[in-house]
Design a protein around this motif. Structure first.
Motif, PDB file in Angstrom:
ATOM      1  N   ALA A 152       0.416 -14.727  -0.057  1.00 31.76           N
ATOM      2  CA  ALA A 152       0.688 -14.691  -1.487  1.00 31.76           C
ATOM      3  C   ALA A 152      -0.261 -13.549  -2.010  1.00 31.76           C
ATOM      4  CB  ALA A 152       0.372 -15.989  -2.255  1.00 31.76           C
ATOM      5  N   GLY A 153      -1.691 -13.421  -1.643  1.00 26.58           N
ATOM      6  CA  GLY A 153      -2.517 -12.565  -2.113  1.00 26.58           C
ATOM      7  C   GLY A 153      -2.095 -11.099  -1.770  1.00 26.58           C
ATOM      8  N   LEU A 154      -1.587 -10.943  -0.585  1.00 29.38           N
ATOM      9  CA  LEU A 154      -1.189  -9.622   0.027  1.00 29.38           C
ATOM     10  C   LEU A 154       0.093  -8.988  -0.734  1.00 29.38           C
ATOM     11  CD1 LEU A 154      -1.801  -9.897   3.948  1.00 29.38           C
ATOM     12  CD2 LEU A 154      -3.223  -8.331   2.231  1.00 29.38           C
ATOM     13  N   ALA A 155       0.990 -10.128  -0.769  1.00 33.40           N
ATOM     14  CA  ALA A 155       2.356  -9.536  -1.548  1.00 33.40           C
ATOM     15  C   ALA A 155       2.101  -9.194  -2.931  1.00 33.40           C
ATOM     16  CB  ALA A 155       3.144 -10.748  -1.548  1.00 33.40           C
ATOM     17  N   ALA A 156       1.100  -9.717  -3.513  1.00 35.09           N
ATOM     18  CA  ALA A 156       0.771  -9.588  -4.835  1.00 35.09           C
ATOM     19  C   ALA A 156       0.186  -8.022  -4.913  1.00 35.09           C
ATOM     20  CB  ALA A 156       0.036 -10.427  -5.775  1.00 35.09           C
ATOM     21  N   GLY A 157      -0.625  -7.901  -3.954  1.00 34.95           N
ATOM     22  CA  GLY A 157      -1.552  -6.638  -3.874  1.00 34.95           C
ATOM     23  C   GLY A 157      -0.346  -5.528  -3.699  1.00 34.95           C
ATOM     24  N   HIS A 158       0.288  -5.838  -2.560  1.00 35.53           N
ATOM     25  CA  HIS A 158       1.275  -4.877  -2.138  1.00 35.53           C
ATOM     26  C   HIS A 158       2.256  -4.388  -3.438  1.00 35.53           C
ATOM     27  CE1 HIS A 158       3.423  -2.529   0.768  1.00 35.53           C
ATOM     28  NE2 HIS A 158       4.854  -2.993   0.333  1.00 35.53           N
ATOM     29  N   LEU A 159       2.583  -5.354  -4.333  1.00 32.85           N
ATOM     30  CA  LEU A 159       3.479  -5.079  -5.319  1.00 32.85           C
ATOM     31  C   LEU A 159       2.800  -4.164  -6.415  1.00 32.85           C
ATOM     32  CD1 LEU A 159       6.263  -5.335  -6.858  1.00 32.85           C
ATOM     33  CD2 LEU A 159       5.355  -7.410  -7.831  1.00 32.85           C
ATOM     34  N   LEU A 160       1.573  -4.533  -6.692  1.00 36.15           N
ATOM     35  CA  LEU A 160       0.854  -3.829  -7.456  1.00 36.15           C
ATOM     36  C   LEU A 160       0.665  -2.350  -6.878  1.00 36.15           C
ATOM     37  CD1 LEU A 160      -0.870  -3.233 -10.230  1.00 36.15           C
ATOM     38  CD2 LEU A 160      -2.786  -4.126  -8.976  1.00 36.15           C
ATOM     39  N   ALA A 161       0.479  -2.224  -5.744  1.00 35.77           N
ATOM     40  CA  ALA A 161       0.236  -0.858  -4.999  1.00 35.77           C
ATOM     41  C   ALA A 161       1.469   0.028  -5.395  1.00 35.77           C
ATOM     42  CB  ALA A 161      -0.361  -0.932  -3.669  1.00 35.77           C
ATOM     43  N   ALA A 162       2.515  -0.740  -5.065  1.00 39.07           N
ATOM     44  CA  ALA A 162       3.982   0.159  -5.093  1.00 39.07           C
ATOM     45  C   ALA A 162       4.127   0.500  -6.372  1.00 39.07           C
ATOM     46  CB  ALA A 162       4.937  -1.039  -4.417  1.00 39.07           C
ATOM     47  N   ALA A 163       3.742  -0.202  -7.576  1.00 41.30           N
ATOM     48  CA  ALA A 163       3.876   0.173  -8.848  1.00 41.30           C
ATOM     49  C   ALA A 163       2.826   1.191  -9.184  1.00 41.30           C
ATOM     50  CB  ALA A 163       3.850  -0.974  -9.908  1.00 41.30           C
ATOM     51  N   THR A 164       1.840   1.501  -8.332  1.00 40.71           N
ATOM     52  CA  THR A 164       0.770   2.506  -8.749  1.00 40.71           C
ATOM     53  C   THR A 164       0.525   3.391  -7.682  1.00 40.71           C
ATOM     54  OG1 THR A 164      -0.754   0.702  -8.019  1.00 40.71           O
ATOM     55  CG2 THR A 164      -0.794   0.971 -10.238  1.00 40.71           C
ATOM     56  N   THR A 165      -0.234   3.001  -6.777  1.00 34.87           N
ATOM     57  CA  THR A 165      -0.712   3.992  -5.413  1.00 34.87           C
ATOM     58  C   THR A 165      -0.370   3.333  -4.400  1.00 34.87           C
ATOM     59  OG1 THR A 165      -2.392   4.843  -6.717  1.00 34.87           O
ATOM     60  CG2 THR A 165      -2.283   5.492  -4.447  1.00 34.87           C
TER      61      THR A 165
END
Ligand SMILES: Nc1nc2c(c(=O)[nH]1)N[C@H]1C(S)=C(S)[C@@H](COP(=O)(O)O)O[C@H]1N2
Ligand SMILES: [Mo]
Length: 514
Positions: free
Chosen positions: A20-33
């Motif tokens: 769950a944490g990795l998915a959230a981080g990945h989504l935020l990264a996809a939207a930013t860097t």
């Protein structure tokens, strides 16, 4: 008492929270860097810190799958540690959550320590830690009181209404949510990575007609022009960089009289040359796949350097990509009259993102690691004494002309063939030595026989070849070698790719039988 299904549930808690944490981080990264996604940040750090011999071993054994294997390994380690987290958390919730936070902290540190990264690149990893720890705490709040380890008193508040089913539902929801959020991240990444619509100018110096090769006449041979989608990709990145042409610029500086900065539109307004050039990677083993032929469109490197007015001290052109990765090129070789270019087009279209959009260097005759900087944003004229580039720091050669080489594409190694005529075919290149003059084939170590050559598209472009062999029953070895325009013959001396390119002859074993 703890049952097996309780243990399984415990074992799933940590991985579910981590996912769950990795998915959230990945989504935020996809939207930013995108490259700041926790797993990628750790993976990239591993790439940069891996000793050269280990990296060479990985490239030799896993080829272009090495990155998938790297990302897989990072995930496997996370999975392993996260599996322990559930059991630890059963005794100490704080410790369990702490391990997840620690893992994310490692990723955060990796992310901010990347070249050209900023503090914001830590955010996806921080989010990963917060979400993972939060999910773990939530799941344990659903954990039935009776299942806490004996020495840990159940929390009064949650003990009453918690049940085994509650935990399972919580786990299920977590996994589904992680999959959905992770999928969203992927989708966003591919949306943002769509090719940009740019219109390239016509070349002032076109490359001219491209004759048909042997693609149709010799089944199984390497296409004479590599389809863009099938062009080998070698770089240190785990993501596909998404740059916009409007934001791109090139800085030319260092030991120059007039440093300047060029926008993409200004670049496109300069006279363009178009050339057929075969690119080769120093990590290619003899007979290996890291070579490709394409038609490149770009601005002559010397046009850019002349505009800057190179000083007398410089002996190195240090090119830097958008993320701070550096490649060094011997200045004398880049400016000796060869068609070195800052390319914007590949096979009649803008560069694909994988191959350096919006602009990259292409310099014939030099291995890619000292010449072919993708996503390039800066050319600094300097000296080897003053600056060292990425691979120089990893002990690769600074002077690495492409070694002349030839490869057998067909038949495949270990093929079972019928008695009679077998067409042996492949490609050969000799960018440094006046192009391919001839290719020779030897069966079972016997006399070298001259193969037939396909058409030529210039000295710095590879050539196809084939040889008709009257195959007799038994097992045989087939070898090939190229002779260049300067009369030099491909050396049989075996060398590994490190530090300046592989050498030796490509030899395959086949069986001919009835
Ligand atoms: N920015 C950047 N450019 C790079 C690299 C890299 O890691 N980063 N790899 C180089 C290497 S080793 C090679 S062989 C060529 C490969 O180019 P291709 O991926 O377009 O085939 O790109 C070169 N340019
Ligand atoms: Mo390379």
């Amino acid at each position: 008492m703890t049952t097996w299904s309780d243990r399984l549930t415990l074992a799933a808690m940590g991985p579910a929270a981590a996912a769950a944490g990795l998915a959230a981080g990945h989504l935020l990264a996809a939207a930013t860097t995108p490259s700041a996604s926790p797993v990628l940040a750790v993976g990239s750090t591993v790439i940069d810190r891996t000793p050269t011999p280990v990296k060479e071993w990985a490239v030799a054994h896993f080829g272009t799958n090495d990155k998938t294997i790297l990302v897989g390994s990072v995930l496997a380690v996370v999975l392993l540690v996260a599996t322990a987290v559930g059991f630890v958390a059963r005794r100490s919730l704080v410790l369990g959550a702490g391990i997840l936070v620690l893992l994310s902290a490692v990723a955060a540190v990796c992310a901010v320590l990347r070249p050209a990264a900023d503090a914001g690149d830590a955010l996806p990893s921080v989010l990963t830690g917060v979400v993972a720890a939060g999910v773990l705490l939530t799941l344990f709040a659903l954990w039935p009181a009776a299942l806490w380890s004996a020495d840990r008193a159940p929390d009064e508040g949650t003990a009453g209404n918690a049940s085994r089913r509650g935990v399972l539902v919580g786990l299920g929801v977590t996994v589904l949510a992680a999959a959905a959020v992770g999928g969203l991240g992927r989708r966003l990444t591919s949306l943002r990575g769509r090719p940009e619509n740019v219109t390239l100018p016509a070349p002032a110096e076109p490359a001219g007609a491209f004759p048909a090769g042997l693609d149709r006449t010799v089944p199984g041979i390497t296409p004479w022009r590599t389809p863009t989608g099938g062009f080998y990709r070698v770089d240190t990145r785990l993501d596909v960089p998404v740059l916009s042409s409007a934001d791109w610029s090139l800085r030319v500086d260092g030991d120059v009289r007039h440093p300047f900065t060029l926008t993409f539109d200004e670049l496109l307004a300069m006279p363009m040359i178009e050339r057929d050039i075969t690119l080769t990677c120093v990590s290619n083993s003899v007979g290996g796949p890291y070579a490709g032929g394409a038609r490149w469109l770009g601005v002559r490197l010397t046009d850019l350097l002349d505009r800057a007015g190179v000083g007398a001290k410089a002996d190195q052109m240090l090119s830097t990509d958008f993320a701070g990765m550096t490649i060094s090129t011997p200045l004398a070789l880049a400016t000796d009259g060869r068609d070195a270019m800052l390319a914007v087009g590949m096979n009649g279209a803008p560069l694909p993102r994988e191959h350096g959009f919006p602009a990259r260097l292409v310099i014939p005759g030099l291995y890619g690691f000292i010449s072919a900087t993708k996503w390039v944003s800066r050319l600094t004229l300097t000296t080897y004494a003053d600056h060292s580039a990425y691979w120089t720091d990893r002990h690769w050669a600074t002077d690495a002309p492409i070694k002349i080489s030839s490869r057998i594409d067909t038949p495949r190694p270990l093929a079972q063939l019928d008695v009679g005529e077998v067409v042996v075919g492949g490609v050969a290149w000799a960018q440094g030595g006046g192009g391919v003059d001839r290719v020779e084939v030897s069966i079972d170590g016997g006399a070298w026989q001259q193969a037939q050559l396909g058409p030529s598209a210039g000295e710095v472009y590879w050539r196809q070849w084939f040889h008709r062999w009257d195959a007799k029953p038994g097992s045989h070895t087939v070898s090939c070698r190229v002779v260049d325009g300067d009369g030099r013959t491909q050396a049989p001396v075996r060398a590994n790719p490190f530090p300046d390119g592989a050498s030796g002859l490509h030899t395959i074993n086949v069986t001919v039988g009835s």
